[in-house]
Design a protein around this motif. Structure first.
Motif, short mmCIF file in Angstrom:
data_model
loop_
_atom_site.label_atom_id
_atom_site.label_comp_id
_atom_site.label_asym_id
_atom_site.label_seq_id
_atom_site.Cartn_x
_atom_site.Cartn_y
_atom_site.Cartn_z
N MET A 1 0.83 -1.17 0.00
CA MET A 1 0.00 0.00 0.00
C MET A 1 0.88 1.24 0.00
O MET A 1 1.10 1.87 1.01
CB MET A 1 -0.86 -0.03 1.25
CG MET A 1 -2.27 0.28 0.95
SD MET A 1 -3.45 0.37 2.30
CE MET A 1 -2.83 -0.48 3.66
N SER A 2 1.38 1.57 -1.12
CA SER A 2 2.28 2.71 -1.20
C SER A 2 1.55 3.99 -1.57
O SER A 2 2.11 5.07 -1.43
CB SER A 2 3.39 2.42 -2.21
OG SER A 2 2.82 2.20 -3.47
N ASN A 3 0.33 3.90 -2.06
CA ASN A 3 -0.42 5.08 -2.45
C ASN A 3 -0.93 5.79 -1.19
O ASN A 3 -1.71 5.25 -0.42
CB ASN A 3 -1.60 4.65 -3.34
CG ASN A 3 -2.34 5.83 -3.90
OD1 ASN A 3 -2.12 6.97 -3.51
ND2 ASN A 3 -3.25 5.55 -4.81
N PRO A 4 -0.50 7.03 -0.93
CA PRO A 4 -0.89 7.74 0.29
C PRO A 4 -2.40 8.00 0.38
O PRO A 4 -2.97 8.00 1.46
CB PRO A 4 -0.13 9.04 0.24
CG PRO A 4 0.72 9.02 -0.97
CD PRO A 4 0.45 7.78 -1.73
N VAL A 5 -3.03 8.21 -0.76
CA VAL A 5 -4.48 8.45 -0.74
C VAL A 5 -5.21 7.20 -0.29
O VAL A 5 -6.14 7.24 0.53
CB VAL A 5 -4.97 8.90 -2.14
CG1 VAL A 5 -6.49 9.02 -2.17
CG2 VAL A 5 -4.33 10.23 -2.52
N LEU A 6 -4.78 6.05 -0.79
CA LEU A 6 -5.38 4.78 -0.41
C LEU A 6 -5.14 4.49 1.07
O LEU A 6 -6.05 4.05 1.79
CB LEU A 6 -4.81 3.65 -1.28
CG LEU A 6 -5.52 2.31 -1.20
CD1 LEU A 6 -6.98 2.44 -1.57
CD2 LEU A 6 -4.83 1.31 -2.13
N ARG A 7 -3.95 4.77 1.54
CA ARG A 7 -3.64 4.57 2.97
C ARG A 7 -4.50 5.48 3.84
O ARG A 7 -5.01 5.07 4.88
CB ARG A 7 -2.16 4.85 3.24
CG ARG A 7 -1.25 3.81 2.63
CD ARG A 7 0.17 4.07 2.96
NE ARG A 7 0.37 3.61 4.36
CZ ARG A 7 1.45 3.80 5.05
NH1 ARG A 7 2.45 4.47 4.52
NH2 ARG A 7 1.56 3.35 6.28
N ALA A 8 -4.66 6.73 3.42
CA ALA A 8 -5.48 7.68 4.18
C ALA A 8 -6.93 7.21 4.22
O ALA A 8 -7.61 7.33 5.24
CB ALA A 8 -5.39 9.07 3.57
N PHE A 11 -7.12 4.30 6.63
CA PHE A 11 -6.93 4.81 7.98
C PHE A 11 -8.20 5.52 8.47
O PHE A 11 -8.65 5.30 9.59
CB PHE A 11 -5.74 5.78 8.02
CG PHE A 11 -5.49 6.34 9.38
CD1 PHE A 11 -4.76 5.62 10.32
CD2 PHE A 11 -5.99 7.59 9.73
CE1 PHE A 11 -4.54 6.14 11.58
CE2 PHE A 11 -5.78 8.10 10.99
CZ PHE A 11 -5.05 7.38 11.92
N GLY A 12 -8.77 6.34 7.63
CA GLY A 12 -10.01 7.06 8.00
C GLY A 12 -11.16 6.10 8.26
O GLY A 12 -11.93 6.29 9.21
N ARG A 13 -11.28 5.08 7.43
CA ARG A 13 -12.35 4.10 7.61
C ARG A 13 -12.16 3.34 8.92
O ARG A 13 -13.10 3.14 9.68
CB ARG A 13 -12.41 3.14 6.43
CG ARG A 13 -13.62 2.22 6.50
CD ARG A 13 -13.83 1.46 5.25
NE ARG A 13 -12.88 0.34 5.22
CZ ARG A 13 -12.86 -0.59 4.30
NH1 ARG A 13 -13.71 -0.53 3.28
NH2 ARG A 13 -12.00 -1.58 4.33
N VAL A 18 -13.64 2.31 14.65
CA VAL A 18 -13.25 2.23 16.06
C VAL A 18 -14.03 3.25 16.89
O VAL A 18 -14.53 2.94 17.97
CB VAL A 18 -11.73 2.43 16.22
CG1 VAL A 18 -11.34 2.61 17.67
CG2 VAL A 18 -10.98 1.24 15.62
N LEU A 19 -14.13 4.48 16.37
CA LEU A 19 -14.90 5.51 17.09
C LEU A 19 -16.36 5.10 17.24
O LEU A 19 -16.95 5.28 18.31
CB LEU A 19 -14.80 6.85 16.36
CG LEU A 19 -13.48 7.60 16.50
CD1 LEU A 19 -13.50 8.86 15.64
CD2 LEU A 19 -13.23 7.96 17.96
#
Length: 98
Positions: A1-8, A11-13, A18-19
């Motif tokens: 997962m090198s694409n920062p948009v995909l990682r973000a 991460f957001g999901r 969790v919240l």
């Protein structure tokens, strides 16, 4: 997962999941505590009523064995005071619930 948009995105999901779980857990615990508090207050009120009834029965039995009678005005005054006390306690319980 090198694409920062995909990682973000992931991460957001994950953060949202969790919240959501934590909010749900907190809400469930709060409702549980509220239910427990309500049950405790009802039990205290039930015990109070039982104690009043038992005391009244003891006093009535004592009065009948001694032959002494209280005037109806004094008895009515006592009943009115007990009703006022019960109403006050109910109002306090209602305030606790809201």
């Amino acid at each position: 997962m090198s694409n920062p948009v995909l990682r973000a995105f992931f991460f957001g999901r994950a953060l949202a999941e969790v919240l959501n779980e934590k909010v749900e857990e907190t809400f469930t615990n709060a409702l549980s505590e509220l239910g427990k508090f309500d049950a405790e207050q009802r039990e205290r009120l039930r015990k109070f009523v039982e104690e009043v009834q038992a005391r009244a029965e003891r006093e009535a039995a004592q009065e009948s064995t001694t032959g002494a009678t209280e005037s109806s005005g004094d008895l009515q005054e006592e009943i009115d005071e007990l009703r006022a006390e019960i109403a006050r306690l109910r109002a306090e319980i209602k305030n606790f619930r809201s």
